[in-house]
Design a protein around this motif. Structure first.
Motif, PDB file in Angstrom:
ATOM      1  N   ASP A   1       0.830  -1.212   0.000  1.00  0.00           N
ATOM      2  CA  ASP A   1       0.000   0.000   0.000  1.00  0.00           C
ATOM      3  C   ASP A   1       0.865   1.264   0.000  1.00  0.00           C
ATOM      4  N   GLU A   2       2.014   1.203   0.658  1.00  0.00           N
ATOM      5  CA  GLU A   2       2.918   2.342   0.594  1.00  0.00           C
ATOM      6  C   GLU A   2       3.372   2.552  -0.846  1.00  0.00           C
TER       7      GLU A   2
ATOM      8  N   ASN B   1       1.775   1.879  -3.461  1.00  0.00           N
ATOM      9  CA  ASN B   1       0.670   2.458  -4.229  1.00  0.00           C
ATOM     10  C   ASN B   1       0.569   3.958  -4.026  1.00  0.00           C
ATOM     11  N   ARG B   2       0.780   4.368  -2.794  1.00  0.00           N
ATOM     12  CA  ARG B   2       0.756   5.814  -2.532  1.00  0.00           C
ATOM     13  C   ARG B   2       1.876   6.525  -3.279  1.00  0.00           C
TER      14      ARG B   2
ATOM     15  N   ARG C   1       1.206   6.879  -6.942  1.00  0.00           N
ATOM     16  CA  ARG C   1       0.302   7.949  -7.338  1.00  0.00           C
ATOM     17  C   ARG C   1       1.036   9.293  -7.452  1.00  0.00           C
ATOM     18  N   ILE C   2       1.978   9.479  -6.581  1.00  0.00           N
ATOM     19  CA  ILE C   2       2.746  10.731  -6.634  1.00  0.00           C
ATOM     20  C   ILE C   2       3.641  10.731  -7.882  1.00  0.00           C
TER      21      ILE C   2
ATOM     22  N   ASP D   1      -4.055  13.148   4.371  1.00  0.00           N
ATOM     23  CA  ASP D   1      -3.840  11.795   4.887  1.00  0.00           C
ATOM     24  C   ASP D   1      -2.377  11.649   5.309  1.00  0.00           C
TER      25      ASP D   1
ATOM     26  N   GLU E   1      -0.561   9.195   5.844  1.00  0.00           N
ATOM     27  CA  GLU E   1       0.193   8.159   5.121  1.00  0.00           C
ATOM     28  C   GLU E   1       0.620   8.648   3.750  1.00  0.00           C
ATOM     29  N   ILE E   2      -0.213   9.481   3.159  1.00  0.00           N
ATOM     30  CA  ILE E   2       0.167  10.062   1.873  1.00  0.00           C
ATOM     31  C   ILE E   2       1.290  11.069   2.076  1.00  0.00           C
TER      32      ILE E   2
ATOM     33  N   ALA F   1       4.355   9.073   2.373  1.00  0.00           N
ATOM     34  CA  ALA F   1       4.809   8.562   1.079  1.00  0.00           C
ATOM     35  C   ALA F   1       5.486   9.674   0.282  1.00  0.00           C
TER      36      ALA F   1
END
Lengths: 205, 205, 205, 205
Positions: free
Chosen positions: C187-188, C190-191, C194-195, D155, D157-158, D161
């Motif tokens: 999941d990290e 995935n974040r 996205r960036i 968020d 977590e974002i 990231a």
DNA sequence: TATGAATGAGAATTCATTCAT
DNA sequence: AATGAATGAATTCTCATTCAT
């Protein structure tokens, strides 16, 4: 039924020894590797072991017979020409000296160098010493013979002593020039020659 | 505050050099390992590198100063005693010879052996040659000086030539005895001595 | 007539390099000894020196061509498949990223580790730096080319800057995962992805 | 009753660590010897072992706290000044970047180099990894905090990231410049900066 | 015969660490 | 506390010799 003729084999042995002699002369025994020798001789590394059983054996072989693998004429041969019978002894001897010195070229000093290497090794090695003995004796007799021929009444032991001293002086000079890395200047040689001439008159009285 | 005094350090350096000299004399430079030296000197393998930066440096050091690590008195010193001023030149010179020969003991011939090793190496190594040059010059001058002192009018270049020949003869004889592994018999030495005496009379005429 | 065919020789060289690469990756260059490599490669200590002239040379060779000795497909090859021409640029780029990340397996992170070792050494070693230069340039151009193909009008220097930043980000992430000793959680990733996608849209405006 | 005060001891420890850091930075850990460190630090070889129990321990100590032994201001400190609260997030972030880049002087790249060395070692060493963990986390939070402060609703977590990617990019660029041995040209930096600015706008939508 | 790859003992040297002073 | 001499294991590399092909 050898695949290679005796003659061919002998030839190759000679090539190896000649190559080894050259390299040993230039770099010394310990700094010359089997690789160096085989590469220079144009044979494979393994093959050398069918001709010699070890590096040491090559050295021994050369220590005994190195003169055969040089292009220098042996003193024996060259002297018979330069020493006519009718000359006085001191004149004969100085001619031997002249002939000897004539051979001190830079190329031959390389061979002189290895001669000392042989001596050095023989001093540490009984077997080598034994094998080199006869060779050493031979050059001694050259001068001895000349003396005895000129002065038949001379004490052979004195002739031998003179001969030893004679060659000592020759070898000592060689050693100097080897270590200096160059031949003596001509005028210095002339001065030395005059003293040698005096030495040669030892039997004149 | 140094853990070991400067003096002690010097002492140890001397031990190392003496040991190395002994081993080099007996086995030669290439067959003597750092291990051999340190074991014989009773120190650890690593320690030797705090005293010398390489095996070669030890060799160089000895090539230059080996005489210091021998028990042989240097010729310089011993000669001043044996050569009284009032003697004729040839008498002086023969005494130098006698003194030289007196030092040809089996133990010293070992050291003589290494001298040739130094020569051999120096012939292949410019740096070593440079470092040994002065040393070589020094022994040459011993005989030169004696000649000039006795015959102030003598040509210095002739004195130099004589000196060179003189040491050539000495070194040549040394080489023989090294390679034979033994000293000459006494009566042979006497015969040689008489010829040397004749040589020494070169300046008499 | 060579005992071993050229091909076999090449094979062995590959084995050595592969073994060395593995060991360097695991323990680092300095903690990997020649002994380690030869033992692991199942050859004798001496043999390695017929293939490489020093340990350093092995390292250099790997620094230049390490990718060949990995099982990772080179990015060049794998990308041609994943980047169809018709996609928009940001889509292409994110696929490159996906492909890159797909290769971050624990096994490959080992190889990534040595990449940093190469970098580190190259920063201290001019020669190594020179030898690695071309390699570095090559990976830079991958992204550059994609940009230029999609946006023929783009400033090549901006494409180059983007490319450098792109790989900086990839290498920086790699460094993190190496030092953490483990891959990021999905999941990290995935974040982050996205960036990255946002970053890829740089050329969209 | 220690002969030396705690304070003095601390001081000396600092000198050792600073010296070691410098040397490790320039030559790397494995090519720096205890001798190098003690000589440079002006203490005796033995003394270092009363301060650290091994060379490795010095490395570990530095890996954890190397920033203390640098003259570089920590980013934490310098950033509080450059990031005024009222700016938009992207503006804040680019200022962080500017400040980071401002510190890429040749001298600091030396320290950057050792950072990779620490990473590399930590990837092979569980204990070291543990000890470095907290440190790593700290720099991550700098960017995280800025984000959260500007966008309280973001968020976390974002933000984390983004922060990771941010530092990845910084470290990746650093790695390039280390391995190239020189800093990027100014106009290249400007181009990269513009892309970074785009990245910083991630939270703007 | 001939090749040259392969072996492995042994060489010089380094260096972290210990320890007598 | 401080020194730096001393240790010795470990490292890289060489080379005479062997041996499979």
């Amino acid at each position: 039924m050898p695949k290679i003729s005796q003659e061919k084999k002998k030839q190759r042995q000679t090539v190896i020894l000649r190559t080894a002699l050259n390299l040993f002369s230039q770099k010394g025994y310990y700094l010359t590797s089997i690789d160096d020798i085989t590469k220079e001789a144009g044979i494979s590394k393994g093959l050398i072991y069918t001709y010699f059983k070890s590096k040491e054996e090559i050295f021994f072989e050369l220590a005994e017979n190195w003169h055969e693998f040089t292009n220098t004429p042996s003193l024996d041969d060259s002297l018979t020409d330069v020493v006519p019978q009718e000359l006085p002894l001191s004149e004969k001897l100085i001619r031997v000296w002249d002939e000897t010195v004539r051979q001190w070229t830079p190329e031959n000093l390389d061979f002189a160098r290895i001669k000392f290497e042989f001596w050095l090794e023989s001093s540490k090695n009984e077997i080598l010493r034994e094998r080199m003995k006869e060779k050493a004796r031979r050059s001694l007799t050259i001068v001895e013979k000349i003396i005895i021929q000129s002065k038949p009444g001379a004490d052979p032991e004195i002739a031998a002593a003179f001969s030893r001293l004679w060659w000592a002086q020759v070898d000592g000079l060689t050693a100097y020039f080897i270590s200096y890395g160059k031949l003596p200047a001509e005028d210095e040689m002339n001065r030395i020659r005059r003293i040698i001439l005096h030495l040669c008159q030892y039997f004149d009285d």
